[in-house]
Design an enzyme around this catalytic site. Structure first.
Site, PDB file in Angstrom:
ATOM      1  N   ARG A  65      -3.674  -6.575   4.719  1.00  0.00           N
ATOM      2  CA  ARG A  65      -4.423  -6.698   3.443  1.00  0.00           C
ATOM      3  C   ARG A  65      -4.143  -8.244   2.890  1.00  0.00           C
ATOM      4  O   ARG A  65      -5.108  -8.647   2.315  1.00  0.00           O
ATOM      5  CB  ARG A  65      -3.681  -5.832   2.668  1.00  0.00           C
ATOM      6  CG  ARG A  65      -4.257  -5.815   1.162  1.00  0.00           C
ATOM      7  CD  ARG A  65      -3.760  -4.427   0.468  1.00  0.00           C
ATOM      8  NE  ARG A  65      -4.378  -4.419  -0.981  1.00  0.00           N
ATOM      9  CZ  ARG A  65      -3.544  -4.578  -2.077  1.00  0.00           C
ATOM     10  NH1 ARG A  65      -2.268  -5.012  -1.877  1.00  0.00           N
ATOM     11  NH2 ARG A  65      -3.952  -4.751  -3.345  1.00  0.00           N
ATOM     12  N   HIS A  69      -6.747 -10.736   1.470  1.00  0.00           N
ATOM     13  CA  HIS A  69      -6.739 -11.283   0.209  1.00  0.00           C
ATOM     14  C   HIS A  69      -6.776 -12.824   0.317  1.00  0.00           C
ATOM     15  O   HIS A  69      -7.217 -13.673  -0.554  1.00  0.00           O
ATOM     16  CB  HIS A  69      -5.374 -10.656  -0.531  1.00  0.00           C
ATOM     17  CG  HIS A  69      -5.857  -9.274  -1.036  1.00  0.00           C
ATOM     18  ND1 HIS A  69      -5.645  -9.004  -2.303  1.00  0.00           N
ATOM     19  CD2 HIS A  69      -6.576  -8.239  -0.476  1.00  0.00           C
ATOM     20  CE1 HIS A  69      -5.730  -7.718  -2.529  1.00  0.00           C
ATOM     21  NE2 HIS A  69      -6.414  -7.211  -1.649  1.00  0.00           N
ATOM     22  N   ASN A  98      -2.885  -8.574  -6.745  1.00  0.00           N
ATOM     23  CA  ASN A  98      -1.939  -8.932  -5.978  1.00  0.00           C
ATOM     24  C   ASN A  98      -0.512  -8.703  -6.291  1.00  0.00           C
ATOM     25  O   ASN A  98       0.699  -8.383  -5.565  1.00  0.00           O
ATOM     26  CB  ASN A  98      -2.270 -10.473  -5.624  1.00  0.00           C
ATOM     27  CG  ASN A  98      -3.301 -10.854  -5.047  1.00  0.00           C
ATOM     28  OD1 ASN A  98      -3.996  -9.953  -4.137  1.00  0.00           O
ATOM     29  ND2 ASN A  98      -3.786 -12.027  -5.252  1.00  0.00           N
ATOM     30  N   HIS A 196      -8.117   0.846   5.370  1.00  0.00           N
ATOM     31  CA  HIS A 196      -7.790   1.848   4.219  1.00  0.00           C
ATOM     32  C   HIS A 196      -7.270   3.162   4.612  1.00  0.00           C
ATOM     33  O   HIS A 196      -6.752   4.149   4.219  1.00  0.00           O
ATOM     34  CB  HIS A 196      -8.823   2.205   3.097  1.00  0.00           C
ATOM     35  CG  HIS A 196      -9.194   1.235   2.370  1.00  0.00           C
ATOM     36  ND1 HIS A 196     -10.504   1.230   1.485  1.00  0.00           N
ATOM     37  CD2 HIS A 196      -8.833  -0.051   2.298  1.00  0.00           C
ATOM     38  CE1 HIS A 196     -10.538   0.238   0.873  1.00  0.00           C
ATOM     39  NE2 HIS A 196      -9.711  -0.522   1.017  1.00  0.00           N
TER      40      HIS A 196
END
Length: 324
Positions: A65, A69, A98, A196
């Site tokens: 992740r 990001h 975040n 996910h």
């Protein structure tokens, strides 16, 4: 000449070919090996990622992740790692998507420290994130791929720019547009959403689908189950697994969940709203090998998102602060 000598010649020749294209390509597979600046860099990072993921698979999900990001904001430049400072008073890591949500910073810190000990001032934090995400992908899903390297670290990190990231509340049209802005396709939306299948999510990312009534686009029994994990007026924002069946395995269970209306996010359900994406959802449900190949390709593609034009890069001494 023995097999070992032949192998060395093959590596040497491949590096010559890589150098021959450096004028037109900014990233290269095996960059630190071919330049002989830090041949062991990738193995050092891999060993540290393995140690952490073995202890806590959730950190592997966090590293994947983090790569996502980072790359979606200013390109893959490790701007996500910068702490608050006079140079960056409101960095990306303090933005809502975040702050208290991203995990794995300690893994990157340790990897950077270990690499600096062997090869000071050579390996960028941006490349370490890319290596760590690649290694976590393998340890959690046995999905193997090579990731090009040679990135520089950016010096700017701005929380407001995190709006470039897709939100769990976005519909497919918005998500596709945000991906397209990074040179990624509708297929990439479906493929990278497969991440996910690991990790966890805060209740605030989907609570609006549970109250005051359960969203009709969600399986109702699943919705009632989620209510037990995420009470409406809970004083603390709880967390739940993103996949309750195989939570520590990067696999295609996510696509079955989406098809059965058991995805946590509205953006998950939105993959079913267009033939452009729903067909791939059903394809991955039944063909895990296809997903593994495509996920590897999309991770490499995302890793090719470069820093903003005109951005000055560097090799940070610390991943948390720019060089002064």
């Amino acid at each position: 000449m023995g097999a070992k000598g032949t192998f060395k010649i093959q590596i040497f020749l491949s590096c010559i070919l890589l150098f021959g294209t450096m004028a037109t390509k900014s990233l290269e597979i095996g960059y630190y090996r071919c330049t002989n600046t830090c041949p062991q860099a990738e193995e050092i990072v891999k060993g540290i990622v393995y140690k952490y993921v073995l202890q806590n698979p959730g950190l592997g999900a966090g590293l994947i992740r983090m790569f996502f990001h980072d790359c979606f904001v200013r390109g893959c430049d490790a701007s996500i790692l910068l702490d608050k400072s006079s140079h960056n008073p409101n960095p990306e890591k303090l933005a809502v998507p975040n702050n208290h949500s991203l995990r794995g910073f300690e893994v990157i810190d340790e990897a950077k420290s270990a690499v600096e000990h062997v090869c000071p001032g050579v390996v960028s934090c941006a490349d370490i994130i890319a290596f760590a995400a690649r290694d976590a992908t393998y340890f959690l899903g046995k999905i193997s791929y090579e990731i090009p390297s040679g990135r520089l670290d950016g010096r700017i990190s701005i929380a407001d720019e995190v709006k470039a990231l897709p939100s769990p509340f976005h519909n497919l049209t918005v998500v596709k547009a945000l991906f397209a802005a990074q040179g990624l396709s509708a297929d990439d939306v479906v493929i990278l959403s497969g991440a996910h299948s690991i990790g966890r999510s805060h209740c605030s990312s989907f609570r609006r689908r549970l109250y005051p009534v359960i969203d009709p686009t969600m399986d109702q029994k699943f919705g009632y189950f989620l209510r037990t994990k995420c009470p409406e007026n809970a004083p603390v924002d709880g967390v739940v697994l993103q996949d309750f069946v195989t939570p520590s395995k990067l696999d295609t269970r996510y696509y079955r969940n989406v098809a059965e209306l058991k995805g946590l996010f509205f953006s998950d359900w939105s993959l079913l709203t267009s033939s452009e994406t729903v067909n791939l959802v059903h394809d991955f449900r039944t063909t895990p090998q296809h997903f593994e190949t495509k996920f590897a390709e999309s991770m490499v593609k995302m890793g090719n998102i470069l820093m903003l034009p005109g951005t000055k890069g560097e090799i940070r001494k610390s991943c948390r602060a720019v060089n002064y």
